[in-house]
Every structure is written in structure tokens, then in C-alpha cells.
Design an enzyme around this catalytic site. Structure first.
Site, mmCIF file in Angstrom:
data_model
loop_
_atom_site.group_PDB
_atom_site.id
_atom_site.type_symbol
_atom_site.label_atom_id
_atom_site.label_comp_id
_atom_site.label_asym_id
_atom_site.label_seq_id
_atom_site.Cartn_x
_atom_site.Cartn_y
_atom_site.Cartn_z
ATOM 1 N N ARG A 98 -63.510 -25.998 -29.529
ATOM 2 C CA ARG A 98 -64.755 -26.594 -29.692
ATOM 3 C C ARG A 98 -66.179 -25.739 -29.362
ATOM 4 O O ARG A 98 -65.766 -24.537 -28.878
ATOM 5 C CB ARG A 98 -65.018 -27.851 -28.781
ATOM 6 C CG ARG A 98 -65.243 -27.166 -27.206
ATOM 7 C CD ARG A 98 -66.212 -27.711 -26.394
ATOM 8 N NE ARG A 98 -66.996 -28.740 -26.635
ATOM 9 C CZ ARG A 98 -67.053 -29.784 -25.825
ATOM 10 N NH1 ARG A 98 -66.340 -29.921 -24.835
ATOM 11 N NH2 ARG A 98 -68.036 -30.747 -26.009
ATOM 12 N N ASN B 272 -71.128 -35.330 -27.129
ATOM 13 C CA ASN B 272 -72.080 -36.341 -26.902
ATOM 14 C C ASN B 272 -71.816 -37.538 -27.922
ATOM 15 O O ASN B 272 -71.479 -37.210 -29.054
ATOM 16 C CB ASN B 272 -73.496 -35.550 -27.175
ATOM 17 C CG ASN B 272 -74.020 -35.454 -25.848
ATOM 18 O OD1 ASN B 272 -73.470 -35.793 -24.655
ATOM 19 N ND2 ASN B 272 -75.475 -35.232 -25.790
ATOM 20 N N CYS C 98 -72.254 -30.674 -30.447
ATOM 21 C CA CYS C 98 -71.176 -29.895 -30.527
ATOM 22 C C CYS C 98 -70.045 -30.126 -31.608
ATOM 23 O O CYS C 98 -70.288 -31.361 -32.136
ATOM 24 C CB CYS C 98 -70.396 -30.538 -29.366
ATOM 25 S SG CYS C 98 -71.190 -30.211 -27.467
HETATM 26 C C1 LIG Z 1 -73.974 -32.176 -22.683
HETATM 27 C C2 LIG Z 1 -72.434 -32.204 -23.212
HETATM 28 C C3 LIG Z 1 -72.516 -32.496 -24.461
HETATM 29 C C4 LIG Z 1 -73.045 -31.445 -25.419
HETATM 30 C C5 LIG Z 1 -73.474 -32.151 -26.906
HETATM 31 O O1 LIG Z 1 -72.656 -32.896 -27.641
HETATM 32 N N1 LIG Z 1 -74.860 -32.033 -27.153
HETATM 33 C C6 LIG Z 1 -75.317 -32.417 -28.348
HETATM 34 C C7 LIG Z 1 -76.724 -33.221 -28.092
HETATM 35 S S1 LIG Z 1 -76.788 -34.354 -29.265
HETATM 36 O O2 LIG Z 1 -75.630 -35.099 -29.358
HETATM 37 O O3 LIG Z 1 -77.133 -33.742 -30.288
HETATM 38 O O4 LIG Z 1 -77.940 -35.192 -28.847
HETATM 39 C C8 LIG Z 1 -71.425 -33.109 -22.388
HETATM 40 C C9 LIG Z 1 -70.186 -32.849 -22.759
HETATM 41 C C10 LIG Z 1 -69.175 -33.074 -21.606
HETATM 42 C C11 LIG Z 1 -70.128 -33.270 -20.568
HETATM 43 C C12 LIG Z 1 -69.726 -33.177 -19.165
HETATM 44 C C13 LIG Z 1 -68.266 -34.077 -18.760
HETATM 45 C C14 LIG Z 1 -67.941 -33.977 -17.512
HETATM 46 C C15 LIG Z 1 -69.044 -34.457 -16.526
HETATM 47 C C16 LIG Z 1 -69.101 -36.097 -16.533
HETATM 48 C C17 LIG Z 1 -70.290 -36.760 -15.469
HETATM 49 O O5 LIG Z 1 -70.185 -38.053 -15.893
HETATM 50 C C18 LIG Z 1 -71.450 -35.980 -15.898
HETATM 51 C C19 LIG Z 1 -71.450 -34.604 -15.629
HETATM 52 C C20 LIG Z 1 -70.177 -33.740 -16.632
HETATM 53 C C21 LIG Z 1 -70.319 -32.432 -16.143
HETATM 54 C C22 LIG Z 1 -70.958 -34.017 -18.262
HETATM 55 C C23 LIG Z 1 -72.108 -33.414 -18.416
HETATM 56 C C24 LIG Z 1 -72.595 -33.239 -20.085
HETATM 57 O O6 LIG Z 1 -72.823 -34.714 -20.372
HETATM 58 C C25 LIG Z 1 -71.638 -32.727 -20.849
HETATM 59 C C26 LIG Z 1 -71.275 -31.167 -20.575
#
Ligand SMILES: C[C@H](CCC(=O)NCCS(=O)(=O)O)[C@H]1CC[C@H]2[C@@H]3CC[C@@H]4C[C@H](O)CC[C@]4(C)[C@H]3C[C@H](O)[C@]12C
Length: 333
Positions: free
Chosen positions: A16, A79, A2
Site C-alpha cells: 500500500r 480511510n 491511500c
Molecule cells: C490516517 C490513516 C488513513 C490514511 C488515509 O487513507 N488517508 C486518506 C485521507 S482521505 O480518505 O482522503 O480523507 C489511517 C489508516 C490506519 C489507521 C490507524 C489504524 C490503527 C489505529 C486505530 C485506532 O482506532 C486509531 C489509531 C490508529 C493508529 C489508526 C490511525 C489512522 O486512522 C490510520 C493511520
């Protein structure tokens, strides 16, 4: 992966990209001032600033990924795999679960400066939301119109970095990301001059050669440099439309196209949504992978003194204007 960024023209903008291989059915959510945020280890936040952002709704509880409050303070979680460390609740601290962090800060603080005071007392804990939603490993950007900071809960504790570029991606930790910009200090929007050798007649043969060497790949470290370069050199008009348009161009520099980032499970990471919130006016603009038309939700069209979050599913599917249609009102392609 992200990428988050801030932008200032007349108003302050915060947004974002959300890049992933699947979505959680996220929606644009306006949480009014009197929604009671139940907290796991603290008293509920009963009266707080209103906020707008993207969240996954569980019943009427918004799990925010990113949001902006009515004072113009914005926060986004990205993340931070393998680096984020949350603790157990401790006596004498504000014990805040990772999923409560955005409402805790945006509900109570008008500025980054005010947030620094709350952050001094916080203990980010690993309490999970539910079986279905285990704790995510995240780090955060927090910004108002005057400054931005990055917050990282790691093994040694809570690191708070000034973020002079107003940009955040994923790994590695923020101090390393920022330091790497030194490697690119020669990049320029202007054409290069030959410093290679006086004995050679080197000259630009194309426009845009001043930024040769700007990393073009999709790694987090490369996206950091690319979006920082794009943002720091960005020039736009100050109107709402010019600013929003420019903001989407800045984040467009790091957009992920399906096919270019294949994961071990055979899925592809894509830019699921891109957002741009006018933090001064509480308007949340977004596009999705398959909807390039900008859609907006205006916080001030909701009852901000209400008690229940209002949510809007993301509008999907391209909206194409067929310019030479016989009947310009409606013709589907
Ligand atoms: C996956 C996303 C990050 C995307 C990212 O950065 N992808 C790079 C991959 S990489 O870095 O290249 O490996 C993140 C960002 C925000 C997060 C939510 C935050 C609220 C809530 C918190 C709870 O505890 C768990 C569930 C919950 C819905 C979360 C799910 C998931 O974790 C979300 C969507």
C-alpha cells in the site's frame, strides 16, 4: 488518501501507499505467535499466526495499519471517511473493535475463504482504543494469492465485495469504484486506431496514446482507475528483485508529491510510506517519502514463537550512492 494493491508473479505480494499530512510514528512490527492480543469484548487471542506489517506501537500493543501473516494472507485499512459505521456490542456475535480487526483476522485465518467464515459472525464495534486514539473510519482489503475482497462496515451492515482488481483506495464505496471502470474500458497499452471518423486522417503522434483519458489527478476515484490500469497491464520478470521493483512502480503511479494536495489546515498530503510485502516469504519492503532506497524486514529472522512484538522504526533520509567518489565506501552528499 491511500492506495493498496496485490500483485502476483512467482510469489504473492501485498502492499500500500500511506498518504497523509502527518505520521503517527509508525514502525515495521513483527508480532510473534504467542503475543497475547487482549480483546475488549472477547477472550484474548493467545496463540495465533505470526504477522508482519506497519503499526503504531502503544507500549507493546501494535495498532496495525496493514499486515501479512505467516500463511500469506494480507490485510490493509484505508480511510473511508463519512461512510464507515461501527456498532455497539451485541449478544451472540464476535464483537471486535475496529482497531482489533487486522489481528483478529490475520491471527486466525490462512485464506480469504477461511476469513469469510469469521466475517459471518463478526460485529465491528465502535469501542475506541483510548482517549487519544478515537475510532478511525476505515475500510479494508483482504487478500491471499488466489482472491481479494473488500470489507465495508456501513449503515446497512457489513458489506463484503469480491475485489477482482485487487486494488483499494478511499471513497466512494467499493461497488461504485468498480462500476466506474466501465467508463474506461477503451483504455489500452496499445496505440489507438482512428474510430473517430473515416473522413479524417487521424493518427497517433506519440507513444502511449492508447491510455489517453486515464485520470491523472489525486482523487481517490481517479487513483483507483489509474492503479487498476497500471496493475492489470503490468508485465514483470518473476525474480524477487524484478517483482518488488515492479510493485513499487505500480504504486508509484499514484504517489503524492508534496504541494499537489493542499488541505484546509494549510498542510499537504504526501505519500509517507510505500510498502510491498512478499506474502509467501514474510519479507516487508518499504520506501518513505524521503528514502527511496528499499529497506526490508524479514519476519523469519525473528523468533516467531516469542511473546513480545519486535519493532523497527522506518529508516528515513535518502541514501545516495556517489558513483564517482574517490573512496566508494563512504562519502556523504
Ligand atoms: C490516517 C490513516 C488513513 C490514511 C488515509 O487513507 N488517508 C486518506 C485521507 S482521505 O480518505 O482522503 O480523507 C489511517 C489508516 C490506519 C489507521 C490507524 C489504524 C490503527 C489505529 C486505530 C485506532 O482506532 C486509531 C489509531 C490508529 C493508529 C489508526 C490511525 C489512522 O486512522 C490510520 C493511520
Amino acid at each position: 488518501m491511500c492506495t493498496a494493491a496485490t500483485y502476483r508473479s512467482q510469489d504473492f505480494y501485498f502492499g500500500r501507499t500511506f498518504d497523509y499530512e502527518f505520521n503517527y510514528g509508525e514502525e515495521v512490527v513483527v508480532t510473534p505467535r504467542n503475543y497475547s492480543f487482549q480483546l475488549r469484548h472477547q477472550n484474548a487471542l493467545t496463540e495465533h499466526y505470526a504477522m508482519i506489517g506497519i503499526a503504531h506501537m502503544v507500549g507493546d500493543y501494535p495498532l496495525y495499519y496493514d499486515a501479512v501473516n505467516e500463511k500469506g494472507l494480507g490485510m490493509a485499512g484505508l480511510n473511508f471517511a463519512g461512510n464507515a459505521v461501527y456498532r455497539k456490542p451485541r449478544e451472540g456475535r464476535d464483537n471486535i473493535a475496529q482497531f482489533e480487526f487486522i489481528p483478529w483476522i490475520l491471527g486466525q485465518c490462512a485464506t480469504v475463504q477461511e476469513a469469510r467464515t469469521l466475517l459471518a459472525h463478526i460485529n465491528l464495534v465502535d469501542t475506541r482504543f483510548s482517549e487519544q486514539f478515537p475510532t478511525s473510519q476505515l475500510h479494508w482489503i483482504l487478500a491471499d494469492r488466489d482472491e481479494a475482497i473488500t470489507i465495508e462496515a456501513v449503515g446497512e451492515g457489513l458489506n463484503i465485495y469480491d475485489n477482482p482488481v485487487g486494488v483499494l483506495t478511499n471513497n466512494p464505496p467499493f461497488d461504485k469504484q468498480l462500476f466506474r471502470l466501465n467508463d474506461y474500458s477503451y483504455l489500452s497499452p496499445d496505440q489507438p486506431v482512428n474510430r473517430f471518423s473515416e473522413q479524417l486522417q487521424l493518427q497517433p503522434y506519440s507513444r502511449g496514446m492508447g491510455a489517453m483519458g486515464l485520470p491523472g489527478d489525486l482523487s481517490s476515484a481517479s487513483r483507483f482507475v489509474r492503479v487498476a490500469f497500471t496493475k492489470m497491464n503490468s508485465v514483470s520478470g518473476t525474480s524477487e528483485s524484478e517483482s518488488v521493483s515492479q510493485f513499487f512502480h505500480i504504486l508509484g503511479s499514484v504517489a503524492q508529491t508534496r504541494g499537489c494536495c493542499r488541505l484546509e489546515n494549510g498542510k499537504y498530503e504526501i505519500t509517507i510510506y510505500t510498502s510491498c510485502c512478499n506474502a509467501d516469504r514474510g519479507i516487508y519492503y518499504y520506501t518513505t517519502y524521503e528514502n527511496h532506497q528499499i529497506t526490508a524486514v524479514d519476519m523469519y529472522r525473528e523468533n516467531l514463537d516469542g511473546e513480545i512484538p519486535v519493532h523497527y522504526p522506518l529508516v528515513q533520509g535518502e541514501h545516495i550512492l556517489l558513483q564517482n567518489a574517490a573512496d566508494t565506501t563512504e562519502e556523504k552528499l
